[in-house]
Design a protein around this motif. Structure first.
Motif, PDB file in Angstrom:
ATOM      1  N   ASN A  60     -37.880  90.928 -43.069  1.00 49.14           N
ATOM      2  CA  ASN A  60     -37.195  89.186 -42.937  1.00 49.14           C
ATOM      3  C   ASN A  60     -36.391  88.442 -42.467  1.00 49.14           C
ATOM      4  N   ALA A  61     -36.884  87.126 -42.393  1.00 51.60           N
ATOM      5  CA  ALA A  61     -36.540  87.273 -40.686  1.00 51.60           C
ATOM      6  C   ALA A  61     -35.229  86.713 -40.694  1.00 51.60           C
ATOM      7  N   ALA A  62     -34.782  86.336 -39.786  1.00 55.05           N
ATOM      8  CA  ALA A  62     -33.157  86.280 -39.071  1.00 55.05           C
ATOM      9  C   ALA A  62     -32.399  85.475 -39.004  1.00 55.05           C
ATOM     10  N   GLY A  90     -37.659  84.047 -51.159  1.00 54.95           N
ATOM     11  CA  GLY A  90     -37.847  84.034 -52.484  1.00 54.95           C
ATOM     12  C   GLY A  90     -39.199  83.619 -52.571  1.00 54.95           C
ATOM     13  N   LYS A  91     -40.118  83.164 -51.924  1.00 55.38           N
ATOM     14  CA  LYS A  91     -41.306  82.307 -52.113  1.00 55.38           C
ATOM     15  C   LYS A  91     -41.987  82.822 -50.451  1.00 55.38           C
ATOM     16  N   ARG A 104     -44.303  78.909 -40.620  1.00 57.47           N
ATOM     17  CA  ARG A 104     -42.853  78.332 -40.881  1.00 57.47           C
ATOM     18  C   ARG A 104     -41.949  79.654 -41.882  1.00 57.47           C
ATOM     19  N   ILE A 105     -40.958  79.517 -41.257  1.00 58.05           N
ATOM     20  CA  ILE A 105     -39.943  81.263 -42.119  1.00 58.05           C
ATOM     21  C   ILE A 105     -38.977  80.363 -41.802  1.00 58.05           C
ATOM     22  N   PHE A 106     -38.186  80.799 -43.046  1.00 56.48           N
ATOM     23  CA  PHE A 106     -36.543  80.164 -43.121  1.00 56.48           C
ATOM     24  C   PHE A 106     -35.884  81.467 -43.615  1.00 56.48           C
ATOM     25  N   VAL A 111     -41.392  88.399 -44.120  1.00 57.95           N
ATOM     26  CA  VAL A 111     -42.224  88.414 -42.544  1.00 57.95           C
ATOM     27  C   VAL A 111     -44.115  88.489 -43.079  1.00 57.95           C
ATOM     28  N   PRO A 112     -44.939  87.299 -42.817  1.00 57.21           N
ATOM     29  CA  PRO A 112     -45.805  87.969 -42.941  1.00 57.21           C
ATOM     30  C   PRO A 112     -46.721  89.168 -42.191  1.00 57.21           C
TER      31      PRO A 112
END
Length: 414
Positions: A60-62, A90-91, A104-106, A111-112
């Motif tokens: 996941n994104a940091a 979560g989505k 765009r990532i939060f 992570v894709p």
């Protein structure tokens, strides 16, 4: 010079000897019970806890930014990518990510699958559906790999350990809803003495209010204890014996205050010898010399002095470690730090002393301590002002202002 008010040093146990005897004599007695995680704070973990999942479960994104695959890109010059979607915590983004595209990532979002880099949004600018990445751009950063916190089947916490708020958070993150902990100790406590009056009553001549039971109640406020206030026992050997025998059958440990000295009305030791065992009695410490440690049937007994400061000292130095031993908790070493004394401290060689002090930290990081007041063992106001014990060895013959001393803080907040 010897302390002429007391027998020679070789007839008394040192604090270290007494604590060693307690630890060697006692053995863990607590059984195991399962509790909800929401009720586990402060309890003693009984069995090791292992993870059943990876955490995080997926990469996941940091940080907030843009995720992409770095293959074929040059980070030494500005480049742009087309935004094809958004990944929220979560989505996740469910589409495919091709070369020349980004998402765009939060923070916390998955992570894709084909992405290997996340660049913070502060290092980009957006024009329409394209994102421009400033040089130099670091690739393969800002992604938390799956299992980077802990992996499935990894031991999270080893028993025995008193569970802290940090432990509770860790176990919750691992999806653990119940834990096995040591069962609570059944502890009875009472005061002795004809002079003790209950709160709310008027004091007759010669009476004092019973503060020791309130002190013990506060000291025993622990999630691992079921503490039972047994009230006040008068200076009557028959009444004391009846109390001890009956209470011993219902508790794992008993704690009394008063009646442990050598006065005509001090019956604790002789009654303990009659209905149980005395493992030791007198200690080379101040305050707290008359401390009776023994056993009645299967119940352990701590007979503390009557002076409230002696109760405070002996509970912390001997009773609490003994109770922890009965629980099967990991042995805890008392924090001691060096501090420069801002006071002259009077001390007669012969017994170790625990004087009350006010500890503070100086701007240069060093510690300094001042006597909280006079050191009589009945003075609770001085104890209320204090935030530490000043520990003086048996050999010490006094402290001059500017000397270094050992102190034991009451807490980590000064």
């Amino acid at each position: 010079m010897n302390d002429i008010c007391f027998p020679p040093q070789n007839t008394l146990l040192s604090a270290e000897q007494a604590l060693s005897r307690i630890q060697q004599t006692l053995a863990p007695i607590a059984t195991i019970e399962s509790v909800e995680l929401s009720s586990a704070l402060g309890r003693i973990l009984a069995t090791d806890v292992f993870a059943s999942i990876d955490m995080p479960p997926q990469p996941n994104a940091a940080m907030d930014g843009y995720a992409f695959a770095a293959a074929g890109l040059c980070g030494d010059a500005e480049f742009s990518l087309r935004v094809v979607g958004t990944a929220w915590a979560g989505k996740p983004f469910t589409g495919s990510l091709a070369h020349g595209e980004c998402v765009r990532i939060f923070t916390g979002a998955v992570v894709p699958e084909t992405a290997d880099s996340v660049v913070a949004q502060e290092q980009t600018r957006v024009e329409a559906d394209r994102v421009y990445f400033a040089a130099p751009c670091l690739f393969q950063k800002n992604i938390r790999s799956a299992g980077s916190d802990f992996k499935r089947q990894e031991r999270l916490i080893a028993a025995p350990k008193k569970l802290s708020p940090r432990d509770i958070s860790l176990l919750a993150a691992a999806g653990i809803s119940t834990v096995e902990v040591k069962s609570r100790l059944r502890i009875g406590y009472f005061s002795t003495g004809d002079e003790l009056a209950p709160l709310g009553s008027a004091l007759a001549i010669g009476q004092i209010y019973d503060s020791n039971r309130y002190l013990l109640a506060a000291l025993l406020e622990d999630p691992n204890f079921m503490a039972n206030d047994l009230g006040v026992v008068k200076d009557d050997p028959a009444a004391l014996e009846a109390m001890l025998v009956q209470a011993a059958a219902q508790h794992d440990a008993l704690i009394s205050t008063g009646g442990a000295s050598v006065g005509d009305a001090d019956y604790v030791k002789q009654i303990l010898e009659k209905c149980g065992q005395v493992h030791f009695w007198k200690l080379a410490i101040k305050p707290g010399k008359p401390l009776a440690f023994g056993k009645i049937s299967d119940c352990w007994f701590f007979g503390l002095p009557g002076n409230p400061i002696a109760v405070l000292v002996t509970y912390n130095k001997f009773v609490k470690p003994g109770l922890d031993r009965l629980l099967g908790a990991s042995p805890a070493k008392t924090l001691q730090i060096s501090a420069r004394s801002d006071s002259d401290l009077r001390k007669v060689p012969g017994r170790s002393e625990y004087q009350r002090g006010v500890l503070r930290q100086l701007d240069n990081g060093e510690f300094a301590v001042t006597a909280a007041g006079t050191q009589d063992s009945h003075q609770l106001k001085v104890a209320s002002v204090a935030n530490c014990f000043i520990v003086l060895s048996a050999e010490c013959d006094g402290v001059k202002r500017g000397d270094w001393v050992l102190v034991e803080p009451f807490s980590l907040e000064l």
